[in-house]
Design a protein around this motif. Structure first.
Motif, PDB file in Angstrom:
ATOM      1  N   ALA A 110       6.185   6.032  79.738  1.00 12.91           N
ATOM      2  CA  ALA A 110       7.118   7.216  79.648  1.00 12.91           C
ATOM      3  C   ALA A 110       6.648   8.611  79.394  1.00 12.91           C
ATOM      4  CB  ALA A 110       8.119   6.968  78.547  1.00 12.91           C
ATOM      5  N   THR A 111       5.595   8.747  78.708  1.00 15.14           N
ATOM      6  CA  THR A 111       5.183  10.172  78.238  1.00 15.14           C
ATOM      7  C   THR A 111       3.654  10.507  78.914  1.00 15.14           C
ATOM      8  OG1 THR A 111       4.116   9.207  76.296  1.00 15.14           O
ATOM      9  CG2 THR A 111       6.225  10.020  76.036  1.00 15.14           C
ATOM     10  N   GLN A 112       3.001   9.404  79.479  1.00 14.99           N
ATOM     11  CA  GLN A 112       1.792   9.634  79.950  1.00 14.99           C
ATOM     12  C   GLN A 112       0.735   9.858  78.798  1.00 14.99           C
ATOM     13  OE1 GLN A 112       1.248   8.733  83.157  1.00 14.99           O
ATOM     14  NE2 GLN A 112       3.509   8.479  83.094  1.00 14.99           N
ATOM     15  N   SER A 113       1.016   9.525  77.437  1.00 11.12           N
ATOM     16  CA  SER A 113       0.249   9.837  76.474  1.00 11.12           C
ATOM     17  C   SER A 113       0.452   8.648  75.449  1.00 11.12           C
ATOM     18  CB  SER A 113       0.432  11.171  75.668  1.00 11.12           C
ATOM     19  OG  SER A 113      -0.194  11.484  74.564  1.00 11.12           O
ATOM     20  N   THR A 114      -0.401   8.393  74.564  1.00 12.06           N
ATOM     21  CA  THR A 114      -0.336   7.326  73.545  1.00 12.06           C
ATOM     22  C   THR A 114       0.171   8.363  72.104  1.00 12.06           C
ATOM     23  OG1 THR A 114      -2.769   7.437  72.911  1.00 12.06           O
ATOM     24  CG2 THR A 114      -1.901   5.620  74.209  1.00 12.06           C
ATOM     25  N   ASP A 115      -0.035   9.507  72.145  1.00 18.32           N
ATOM     26  CA  ASP A 115       0.254  10.097  70.802  1.00 18.32           C
ATOM     27  C   ASP A 115       1.398   9.732  69.978  1.00 18.32           C
ATOM     28  OD1 ASP A 115      -2.041  11.298  71.723  1.00 18.32           O
ATOM     29  OD2 ASP A 115      -1.223  13.509  72.004  1.00 18.32           O
ATOM     30  N   THR A 116       2.497   9.939  70.796  1.00 18.81           N
ATOM     31  CA  THR A 116       3.859   9.460  69.898  1.00 18.81           C
ATOM     32  C   THR A 116       3.606   8.199  69.497  1.00 18.81           C
ATOM     33  OG1 THR A 116       5.286  10.986  71.565  1.00 18.81           O
ATOM     34  CG2 THR A 116       6.471   9.190  70.482  1.00 18.81           C
ATOM     35  N   ALA A 117       3.227   7.133  70.252  1.00 19.97           N
ATOM     36  CA  ALA A 117       3.110   5.731  69.383  1.00 19.97           C
ATOM     37  C   ALA A 117       2.224   5.842  68.356  1.00 19.97           C
ATOM     38  CB  ALA A 117       2.427   4.996  70.434  1.00 19.97           C
ATOM     39  N   LEU A 118       1.021   6.679  68.257  1.00 23.16           N
ATOM     40  CA  LEU A 118       0.213   6.502  67.326  1.00 23.16           C
ATOM     41  C   LEU A 118       1.145   7.165  66.022  1.00 23.16           C
ATOM     42  CD1 LEU A 118      -3.049   7.654  68.586  1.00 23.16           C
ATOM     43  CD2 LEU A 118      -2.401   5.445  68.174  1.00 23.16           C
ATOM     44  N   TYR A 119       1.938   8.314  66.088  1.00 25.43           N
ATOM     45  CA  TYR A 119       2.840   9.008  65.171  1.00 25.43           C
ATOM     46  C   TYR A 119       3.677   7.560  64.516  1.00 25.43           C
ATOM     47  CZ  TYR A 119       1.332  13.603  66.280  1.00 25.43           C
ATOM     48  OH  TYR A 119       0.821  14.640  66.745  1.00 25.43           O
ATOM     49  N   ILE A 120       4.083   7.186  65.394  1.00 24.36           N
ATOM     50  CA  ILE A 120       5.138   5.746  64.934  1.00 24.36           C
ATOM     51  C   ILE A 120       4.351   4.592  64.079  1.00 24.36           C
ATOM     52  CG2 ILE A 120       6.715   3.926  65.449  1.00 24.36           C
ATOM     53  CD1 ILE A 120       7.330   5.550  68.175  1.00 24.36           C
ATOM     54  N   LEU A 121       3.324   4.252  64.653  1.00 20.39           N
ATOM     55  CA  LEU A 121       2.376   3.477  64.015  1.00 20.39           C
ATOM     56  C   LEU A 121       1.956   3.772  62.534  1.00 20.39           C
ATOM     57  CD1 LEU A 121       0.345   2.216  66.907  1.00 20.39           C
ATOM     58  CD2 LEU A 121       2.120   0.702  65.874  1.00 20.39           C
ATOM     59  N   SER A 122       1.675   5.203  62.536  1.00 25.15           N
ATOM     60  CA  SER A 122       1.362   5.758  61.385  1.00 25.15           C
ATOM     61  C   SER A 122       2.322   5.489  60.173  1.00 25.15           C
ATOM     62  CB  SER A 122       0.898   7.076  61.365  1.00 25.15           C
ATOM     63  OG  SER A 122      -0.256   7.106  62.119  1.00 25.15           O
ATOM     64  N   SER A 123       3.663   5.934  60.707  1.00 24.26           N
ATOM     65  CA  SER A 123       4.983   5.697  59.812  1.00 24.26           C
ATOM     66  C   SER A 123       4.935   4.199  59.255  1.00 24.26           C
ATOM     67  CB  SER A 123       5.960   6.106  60.489  1.00 24.26           C
ATOM     68  OG  SER A 123       5.757   7.578  60.922  1.00 24.26           O
ATOM     69  N   VAL A 124       4.662   3.266  60.138  1.00 22.84           N
ATOM     70  CA  VAL A 124       4.819   1.855  59.873  1.00 22.84           C
ATOM     71  C   VAL A 124       3.929   1.378  58.705  1.00 22.84           C
ATOM     72  CG1 VAL A 124       4.750  -0.513  60.740  1.00 22.84           C
ATOM     73  CG2 VAL A 124       5.974   1.357  62.101  1.00 22.84           C
ATOM     74  N   LEU A 125       2.645   2.166  58.862  1.00 23.07           N
ATOM     75  CA  LEU A 125       1.530   1.794  57.929  1.00 23.07           C
ATOM     76  C   LEU A 125       1.720   2.350  56.697  1.00 23.07           C
ATOM     77  CD1 LEU A 125      -1.739   2.247  60.161  1.00 23.07           C
ATOM     78  CD2 LEU A 125      -0.945   0.224  58.968  1.00 23.07           C
ATOM     79  N   LEU A 126       2.451   3.510  56.556  1.00 19.37           N
ATOM     80  CA  LEU A 126       2.742   4.114  55.242  1.00 19.37           C
ATOM     81  C   LEU A 126       4.031   3.342  54.725  1.00 19.37           C
ATOM     82  CD1 LEU A 126       2.569   6.408  53.367  1.00 19.37           C
ATOM     83  CD2 LEU A 126       4.575   7.597  54.745  1.00 19.37           C
ATOM     84  N   LEU A 127       5.034   2.834  55.289  1.00 20.15           N
ATOM     85  CA  LEU A 127       5.734   1.886  54.693  1.00 20.15           C
ATOM     86  C   LEU A 127       5.186   0.899  54.123  1.00 20.15           C
ATOM     87  CD1 LEU A 127       8.795   1.045  54.067  1.00 20.15           C
ATOM     88  CD2 LEU A 127       8.705  -0.084  56.704  1.00 20.15           C
TER      89      LEU A 127
END
Length: 440
Positions: free
Chosen positions: A408-425
């Motif tokens: 959708a975005t041609q980048s993995t950056d947004t996915a890495l932000y989401i995964l960071s939030s999940v790890l924080l939880l």
């Protein structure tokens, strides 16, 4: 809560230490090799992707779904598989599983369209489902809680070692067989040559492993007695401090078990993003050679292997479990944030990926000291498999999410932000686990 149990005295330290050293040398190297190929068979699709997608005209979304559908079969079969292992013994069931998943992994060379990709991945997940929780259960039959941190770290260091060795090996295979030797592409040779050793190891498991201490001919009678007495004392301590019942139905009704499943899900979201997308992220930095990508992907895994062993020793020495899970998770999310924020800087991205891999994999290994510390032996077979199955849902969600966002975005950056939030939880939830239950 049971508070009236009389503790069984621990046996002489010299005999027990000698028995543990002997058991560690006999069991862990062999099981390490089995887990090495287990993880290699599970994630080599990440390297095969470098060629397979173009050859079969598959999208990143199709790849993400195929990589993740493995875990639907895995989650559905986890608890039944571990209950079978508990009933018939580790030796026979682990041997059966390894022969099955090794053969299915090798058959990935026959993939020719999305449907065949999905079907083979699903049934490979079914075959592998009981191996890891079965091994966690198996170690509880040999080592008490205060020994399991280092044991689990050594065992699970097979994950980063599979990346350390498997990255360059997979890159070499893709490049070496790029000429289409034998009428097969490099990615097909990759699946074949990394799947067949698992079949051979499965046969070896049947003849090498023992189902428990009493069957171990390589231990003396005194050593067997010492280890069994230590396990009895450990079980009594666990029952005295735990409010988890000793049946699988009681496990299903316990909120702490479900919370641990959520925590494990959070950890695995980061782990599987790294496992399935690390080669692609490195390639996006401008490295086109499969061999170069393979060697560079080994760096984060080397760092993780060393850090995991240190963390396991530290957790056992300090008898502290929660911080040894939550702090590596914070380290993992920090690494993912670095990789996302400096995606144009190859050096910073590699540092971030190394931090993320170290943190996520150390948390993965240290996590299993939490449920194993308070699930009694009668509940452990189903309880450990349930927690593992809940966590493995991330194996479907994580690669599919990253693949969809990448398309959708041609980048993995947004996915890495989401995964960071999940790890924080997950890191926050770890601190809600009562210290008295796990810090042994």
């Amino acid at each position: 809560m049971n508070t009236t149990t009389t503790a069984t005295p621990w046996p002489a330290a010299s005999v027990l230490d000698g028995a543990y050293k002997k058991a560690s040398w006999h069991l862990i190297p062999f099981i390490f090799i089995c887990y090495f190929f287990n993880y290699l068979d599970r994630v080599n699709v990440g390297f095969a992707k470098l060629e397979m997608l173009d050859a079969l005209h598959l999208s990143n979304t199709v790849y993400g779904l195929g990589a993740g559908i493995f875990f639907i079969g895995y989650v559905l079969s986890g608890v039944p598989s571990n209950l079978i292992l508990h009933k018939i013994g580790a030796r026979r069931w682990i041997a059966t599983m390894m022969v099955a998943w090794g053969a299915l992994s090798a058959c990935m060379l026959f993939v020719h369209n999305p449907t065949s990709f999905y079907v083979l991945r699903f049934f490979t997940g079914v075959a592998e489902a009981g191996f890891f929780p079965g091994m966690v259960l198996y170690f509880t039959h040999w080592f008490p809680a205060q020994k399991r941190g280092q044991v689990m770290a050594l065992f699970m260091s097979a994950i980063p070692i599979s990346g350390l060795v498997g990255g360059p090996l997979s890159g070499w295979m893709l490049q070496h067989f790029s000429a289409g030797q034998g009428g097969m592409a490099g990615w097909q040779w990759l699946f074949l040559l990394q799947g067949l050793p698992t079949v051979i190891l499965g046969v070896a498991v049947y003849f090498y492993l023992n189902d428990g201490i009493t069957q171990a001919k390589w231990l003396t009678a005194e050593e067997k007695g010492a280890m069994q007495a230590a396990l009895v004392a450990d079980e009594q301590q666990r029952q005295a401090s735990s409010d988890v019942g000793q049946t699988f139905s009681a496990v299903l009704r316990n909120g702490s078990v479900w919370m641990l499943g959520v925590i494990y899900f959070c950890i695995q979201m980061g782990v599987y993003a790294i496992n399935f997308w690390l080669p692609s992220i490195i390639k996006s930095l401008g490295y086109q050679s499969s061999s170069t990508v393979g060697w560079l992907s080994a760096i984060p895994y080397l760092c993780a292997a060393l850090f995991m062993v240190w963390a396991g020793r530290s957790a056992d020495q300090r008898r502290e479990r929660r911080l040894h899970v939550s702090l590596p998770m914070v380290m993992g999310l920090t690494g993912l944030m670095l990789a996302a924020n400096f995606s144009s800087n190859a050096l910073v991205v590699m540092v971030g990926l190394s931090m993320a891999t170290m943190g996520a994999l150390a948390a993965l290994a240290m996590f299993w000291s939490l449920p194993a510390a308070f699930l009694g032996s009668a509940a452990a077979a189903g309880g450990l498999a349930l927690i593992n199955s809940l966590g493995q849902i991330a194996g479907f969600v994580s690669p599919f999410l990253v693949g969809w966002i990448k398309d959708a975005t041609q980048s993995t950056d947004t996915a890495l932000y989401i995964l960071s939030s999940v790890l924080l939880l997950g890191a926050i939830l770890v601190l809600r686990v009562p210290a008295k239950l796990v810090n042994r």
